[in-house]
Write a protein that holds these residues in place. Structure first.
Motif, PDB file in Angstrom:
ATOM      1  N   HIS A   1     -21.276  30.665 -35.699  1.00  0.00           N
ATOM      2  CA  HIS A   1     -22.107  30.644 -34.492  1.00  0.00           C
ATOM      3  C   HIS A   1     -23.080  29.457 -34.540  1.00  0.00           C
ATOM      4  O   HIS A   1     -23.297  28.786 -33.524  1.00  0.00           O
ATOM      5  CB  HIS A   1     -22.891  31.948 -34.361  1.00  0.00           C
ATOM      6  CG  HIS A   1     -22.102  33.080 -33.786  1.00  0.00           C
ATOM      7  ND1 HIS A   1     -21.646  33.081 -32.485  1.00  0.00           N
ATOM      8  CD2 HIS A   1     -21.681  34.249 -34.342  1.00  0.00           C
ATOM      9  CE1 HIS A   1     -20.988  34.206 -32.246  1.00  0.00           C
ATOM     10  NE2 HIS A   1     -20.992  34.935 -33.351  1.00  0.00           N
ATOM     11  N   ALA A   2     -23.655  29.219 -35.698  1.00  0.00           N
ATOM     12  CA  ALA A   2     -24.585  28.091 -35.835  1.00  0.00           C
ATOM     13  C   ALA A   2     -23.865  26.764 -35.629  1.00  0.00           C
ATOM     14  O   ALA A   2     -24.398  25.847 -34.986  1.00  0.00           O
ATOM     15  CB  ALA A   2     -25.246  28.128 -37.213  1.00  0.00           C
ATOM     16  N   LEU A   3     -22.647  26.665 -36.158  1.00  0.00           N
ATOM     17  CA  LEU A   3     -21.842  25.450 -35.961  1.00  0.00           C
ATOM     18  C   LEU A   3     -21.595  25.216 -34.483  1.00  0.00           C
ATOM     19  O   LEU A   3     -21.850  24.126 -33.952  1.00  0.00           O
ATOM     20  CB  LEU A   3     -20.518  25.592 -36.705  1.00  0.00           C
ATOM     21  CG  LEU A   3     -19.551  24.418 -36.577  1.00  0.00           C
ATOM     22  CD1 LEU A   3     -19.980  23.265 -37.459  1.00  0.00           C
ATOM     23  CD2 LEU A   3     -18.118  24.851 -36.929  1.00  0.00           C
ATOM     24  N   TYR A   4     -21.113  26.251 -33.795  1.00  0.00           N
ATOM     25  CA  TYR A   4     -20.806  26.102 -32.372  1.00  0.00           C
ATOM     26  C   TYR A   4     -22.053  25.772 -31.553  1.00  0.00           C
ATOM     27  O   TYR A   4     -22.048  24.834 -30.737  1.00  0.00           O
ATOM     28  CB  TYR A   4     -20.144  27.358 -31.820  1.00  0.00           C
ATOM     29  CG  TYR A   4     -19.956  27.241 -30.330  1.00  0.00           C
ATOM     30  CD1 TYR A   4     -18.913  26.488 -29.810  1.00  0.00           C
ATOM     31  CD2 TYR A   4     -20.880  27.794 -29.447  1.00  0.00           C
ATOM     32  CE1 TYR A   4     -18.778  26.307 -28.450  1.00  0.00           C
ATOM     33  CE2 TYR A   4     -20.745  27.629 -28.082  1.00  0.00           C
ATOM     34  CZ  TYR A   4     -19.699  26.875 -27.583  1.00  0.00           C
ATOM     35  OH  TYR A   4     -19.577  26.676 -26.235  1.00  0.00           O
ATOM     36  N   ARG A   5     -23.120  26.528 -31.745  1.00  0.00           N
ATOM     37  CA  ARG A   5     -24.322  26.313 -30.932  1.00  0.00           C
ATOM     38  C   ARG A   5     -24.934  24.951 -31.204  1.00  0.00           C
ATOM     39  O   ARG A   5     -25.446  24.295 -30.286  1.00  0.00           O
ATOM     40  CB  ARG A   5     -25.331  27.423 -31.221  1.00  0.00           C
ATOM     41  CG  ARG A   5     -24.867  28.798 -30.764  1.00  0.00           C
ATOM     42  CD  ARG A   5     -25.870  29.885 -31.133  1.00  0.00           C
ATOM     43  NE  ARG A   5     -25.329  31.216 -30.907  1.00  0.00           N
ATOM     44  CZ  ARG A   5     -25.964  32.327 -31.202  1.00  0.00           C
ATOM     45  NH1 ARG A   5     -27.189  32.286 -31.731  1.00  0.00           N
ATOM     46  NH2 ARG A   5     -25.397  33.510 -30.977  1.00  0.00           N
ATOM     47  N   GLY A   6     -24.906  24.526 -32.464  1.00  0.00           N
ATOM     48  CA  GLY A   6     -25.457  23.215 -32.791  1.00  0.00           C
ATOM     49  C   GLY A   6     -24.676  22.089 -32.147  1.00  0.00           C
ATOM     50  O   GLY A   6     -25.255  21.168 -31.556  1.00  0.00           O
ATOM     51  N   TRP A   7     -23.340  22.149 -32.249  1.00  0.00           N
ATOM     52  CA  TRP A   7     -22.518  21.107 -31.630  1.00  0.00           C
ATOM     53  C   TRP A   7     -22.680  21.129 -30.113  1.00  0.00           C
ATOM     54  O   TRP A   7     -22.775  20.083 -29.473  1.00  0.00           O
ATOM     55  CB  TRP A   7     -21.052  21.317 -32.014  1.00  0.00           C
ATOM     56  CG  TRP A   7     -20.682  20.818 -33.376  1.00  0.00           C
ATOM     57  CD1 TRP A   7     -21.263  21.168 -34.563  1.00  0.00           C
ATOM     58  CD2 TRP A   7     -19.648  19.887 -33.693  1.00  0.00           C
ATOM     59  NE1 TRP A   7     -20.640  20.516 -35.603  1.00  0.00           N
ATOM     60  CE2 TRP A   7     -19.653  19.732 -35.098  1.00  0.00           C
ATOM     61  CE3 TRP A   7     -18.715  19.188 -32.940  1.00  0.00           C
ATOM     62  CZ2 TRP A   7     -18.760  18.880 -35.760  1.00  0.00           C
ATOM     63  CZ3 TRP A   7     -17.807  18.350 -33.590  1.00  0.00           C
ATOM     64  CH2 TRP A   7     -17.835  18.199 -34.978  1.00  0.00           C
TER      65      TRP A   7
ATOM     66  N   ILE B   1     -22.945  21.668 -39.979  1.00  0.00           N
ATOM     67  CA  ILE B   1     -23.800  22.290 -38.969  1.00  0.00           C
ATOM     68  C   ILE B   1     -25.072  21.469 -38.785  1.00  0.00           C
ATOM     69  O   ILE B   1     -25.768  21.191 -39.759  1.00  0.00           O
ATOM     70  CB  ILE B   1     -24.174  23.729 -39.390  1.00  0.00           C
ATOM     71  CG1 ILE B   1     -22.913  24.562 -39.603  1.00  0.00           C
ATOM     72  CG2 ILE B   1     -25.086  24.381 -38.353  1.00  0.00           C
ATOM     73  CD1 ILE B   1     -23.191  25.940 -40.200  1.00  0.00           C
ATOM     74  N   PRO B   2     -25.420  21.073 -37.548  1.00  0.00           N
ATOM     75  CA  PRO B   2     -26.670  20.337 -37.334  1.00  0.00           C
ATOM     76  C   PRO B   2     -27.892  21.241 -37.467  1.00  0.00           C
ATOM     77  O   PRO B   2     -27.790  22.474 -37.410  1.00  0.00           O
ATOM     78  CB  PRO B   2     -26.530  19.804 -35.906  1.00  0.00           C
ATOM     79  CG  PRO B   2     -25.581  20.738 -35.241  1.00  0.00           C
ATOM     80  CD  PRO B   2     -24.634  21.213 -36.306  1.00  0.00           C
ATOM     81  N   LYS B   3     -29.032  20.628 -37.626  1.00  0.00           N
ATOM     82  CA  LYS B   3     -30.288  21.366 -37.783  1.00  0.00           C
ATOM     83  C   LYS B   3     -30.508  22.337 -36.632  1.00  0.00           C
ATOM     84  O   LYS B   3     -30.921  23.476 -36.826  1.00  0.00           O
ATOM     85  CB  LYS B   3     -31.447  20.373 -37.874  1.00  0.00           C
ATOM     86  CG  LYS B   3     -32.835  20.991 -38.084  1.00  0.00           C
ATOM     87  CD  LYS B   3     -33.859  19.883 -38.309  1.00  0.00           C
ATOM     88  CE  LYS B   3     -35.254  20.456 -38.538  1.00  0.00           C
ATOM     89  NZ  LYS B   3     -35.838  20.981 -37.285  1.00  0.00           N
ATOM     90  N   SER B   4     -30.214  21.893 -35.417  1.00  0.00           N
ATOM     91  CA  SER B   4     -30.416  22.753 -34.247  1.00  0.00           C
ATOM     92  C   SER B   4     -29.535  23.987 -34.288  1.00  0.00           C
ATOM     93  O   SER B   4     -29.890  25.038 -33.736  1.00  0.00           O
ATOM     94  CB  SER B   4     -30.146  21.965 -32.964  1.00  0.00           C
ATOM     95  OG  SER B   4     -28.805  21.478 -32.946  1.00  0.00           O
ATOM     96  N   GLY B   5     -28.373  23.890 -34.929  1.00  0.00           N
ATOM     97  CA  GLY B   5     -27.490  25.041 -35.061  1.00  0.00           C
ATOM     98  C   GLY B   5     -28.092  26.113 -35.947  1.00  0.00           C
ATOM     99  O   GLY B   5     -28.086  27.300 -35.608  1.00  0.00           O
ATOM    100  N   TYR B   6     -28.624  25.705 -37.091  1.00  0.00           N
ATOM    101  CA  TYR B   6     -29.284  26.666 -37.978  1.00  0.00           C
ATOM    102  C   TYR B   6     -30.473  27.315 -37.281  1.00  0.00           C
ATOM    103  O   TYR B   6     -30.703  28.521 -37.403  1.00  0.00           O
ATOM    104  CB  TYR B   6     -29.752  25.972 -39.256  1.00  0.00           C
ATOM    105  CG  TYR B   6     -28.632  25.664 -40.226  1.00  0.00           C
ATOM    106  CD1 TYR B   6     -28.045  26.664 -40.984  1.00  0.00           C
ATOM    107  CD2 TYR B   6     -28.168  24.358 -40.378  1.00  0.00           C
ATOM    108  CE1 TYR B   6     -27.026  26.378 -41.869  1.00  0.00           C
ATOM    109  CE2 TYR B   6     -27.147  24.068 -41.269  1.00  0.00           C
ATOM    110  CZ  TYR B   6     -26.569  25.083 -42.013  1.00  0.00           C
ATOM    111  OH  TYR B   6     -25.559  24.802 -42.890  1.00  0.00           O
TER     112      TYR B   6
END
Length: 451
Positions: free
Chosen positions: A243-249, A179-184
């Motif tokens: 959700h964090a994985l999806y939103r970050g990607w 997960i990228p930082k933006s996802g978290y």
């Protein structure tokens, strides 16, 4: 790409060009217009002053990312019989498709900060037996993810356009490092995970930074994801982490309609303690699929192996993932791609009456013609009892009466030992194997009601 600071760079392809000037850090970026899919090999040229680079045999088509842990990493063929696809060698031996291509950045490294390159040129390989199978000293050394290979083959078979898949995976890894930082930062419930120091491959962002970040914002249609075994110990935050994985990607690839098709965990006998949490992880995966419009889940309750967390029937998994893409992205609107999902229930005359979406007819199948169905019910005392399905089998008078097509779409589930049932669960006990499928063979996944 990179160049000297202040350099003017021009990229040309198929009669179109785009230019940009590199910044102080040397980074430049151009965006070419969208092209129709094409199997014609053409040349892409990058020029800056007297310097020129060219890339031949460039096609235009669909690009997907394949990511996760060992079940996505599992190669089309390999020396370990428990870590390869059952039909991999037979399939790969006859492949000669230059319009399907793979690139892997699964370098088994991690990084504390996002990388902007890989340190070496990433090579696209064609879908041929030479690239998917290598024979050295009579040991079979597999190449590339079996799920990804079959997924690409399924899309190409239906679409007949170039298909490319990028692979980034590492066995035994949790979801957190992908997960990228933006996802978290986009999901308050897991934002606190970022406070953990990055010390190894399992820590937040570590594998995104190393294996995926250099690709962003490369144009991809979406990702296929197969992961979860390593998070069975803590299912509670898993839906939020997805959700964090999806939103970050989606954010990093600058694609608000990015698609995410993923695999629900298959049956497996986990160690004591984890086995009790296993269905909760599966239900967390289903919850995410229900909440994210751009995601869909492939249920695999019928193709697992309770003795092996690496079931080798990867073709079935890939077909189910591909059905989602074909229906949602490529115009096959009339096909059925979803497993049954509970949409309503009630208790009447001592029986649970369950109504589902994505089912026009039920059938039950077990290799040994067993009548065990995976349902359990409990009364107010909280004691669970194996349940029966009241729906009549169409072929009830044959010797195969324990398997067959069922009448009706509303399931009636009950136990003679529970006169006043208040709770029901499905596939929450060993062997966790699903036998109920809809009319196209997509199985029902774990769920519970009445708590």
């Amino acid at each position: 790409g990179k160049a000297e600071a202040g350099k003017r760079v021009t990229v040309s392809f198929a009669g179109k060009s785009a230019s940009a000037t590199s910044g102080r850090d040397g980074i430049w970026r151009v965006e070419l217009p969208a092209f129709p899919a094409s199997r014609e090999p053409r040349v892409l040229t990058i020029s800056s002053g007297a310097e020129n680079m060219s890339f031949s045999d460039v096609l235009v088509g669909e690009v997907w990312f394949a990511c996760g842990q060992s079940n996505m990493e599992c190669p089309i063929w390999g020396s370990n019989p428990h870590r390869r696809d059952e039909y991999g060698a037979m399939t790969a031996q006859t492949l000669r498709n230059r319009c399907i291509r793979f690139a892997s950045t699964a370098n088994y490294k991690w990084s504390a900060t996002p990388k902007d390159g890989f340190g070496k040129r990433v090579e696209w390989k064609t879908c041929t037996s030479e690239n998917l199978l290598r024979w050295e000293n009579l040991r079979e050394l597999g190449e590339f993810s079996a799920v990804a290979v079959y997924y690409a083959l399924e899309l190409y078979r239906a679409l007949e356009i170039p298909i490319a898949v990028v692979g980034a995976y590492w066995g035994g890894t949790r979801i957190e490092p992908w997960i990228p930082k933006s996802g978290y930062e986009s999901v308050a419930a897991v934002a606190g995970f970022l406070s953990s120091p990055i010390r190894d491959r399992q820590h937040p962002t570590a594998l995104w930074n190393e294996q995926v970040a250099p690709w962003a914002p490369f144009q991809i249609r979406g990702m296929i994801w197969y992961q979860g075994c390593s998070n069975v110990d803590s299912p509670k935050p898993y839906c939020d982490l997805m959700h964090a994985l999806y939103r970050g990607w989606s954010k990093e690839f600058e694609n608000p309609s990015l698609k995410m098709y993923f695999v629900q965990l298959a049956p497996y006998r986990y160690d004591k303690g984890l086995a009790e949490k296993f269905p909760s992880l599966q239900e967390a995966q289903a919850k995410f699929a229900a909440e994210e419009p751009n995601a869909a889940m492939a249920v695999t309750t019928d193709v697992g192996n309770v003795e092996d967390c690496h079931p080798n029937r990867k073709l079935v998994v890939a077909k189910r993932l591909a059905l989602h893409a074909l229906k949602r992205d490529y115009g096959f609107a009339d096909i059925v791609s979803d497993s049954p999902v509970l949409k309503g229930w009630k208790v009447a005359a001592g029986k649970f009456q369950l109504e589902f979406e994505s089912v026009r007819g039920w059938f039950m199948y077990a290799d040994d013609f067993s009548t065990e169905n995976g349902f359990e019910v409990a009364g107010k005392d909280g004691v669970w009892h194996p349940a029966q399905i009241g729906n009549q089998l169409v072929r009830e008078k044959t010797r195969y009466k324990s398997n067959g097509v069922m009448k009706g779409t509303v399931l009636e589930v009950f136990s003679p030992e529970v006169g006043d049932p208040v709770r029901l669960r499905y596939l929450h006990s060993e062997p966790w194997t699903g036998r109920l499928c809809n009319e196209v063979g997509l199985p029902l996944g774990p769920f519970h009601v009445g708590y």
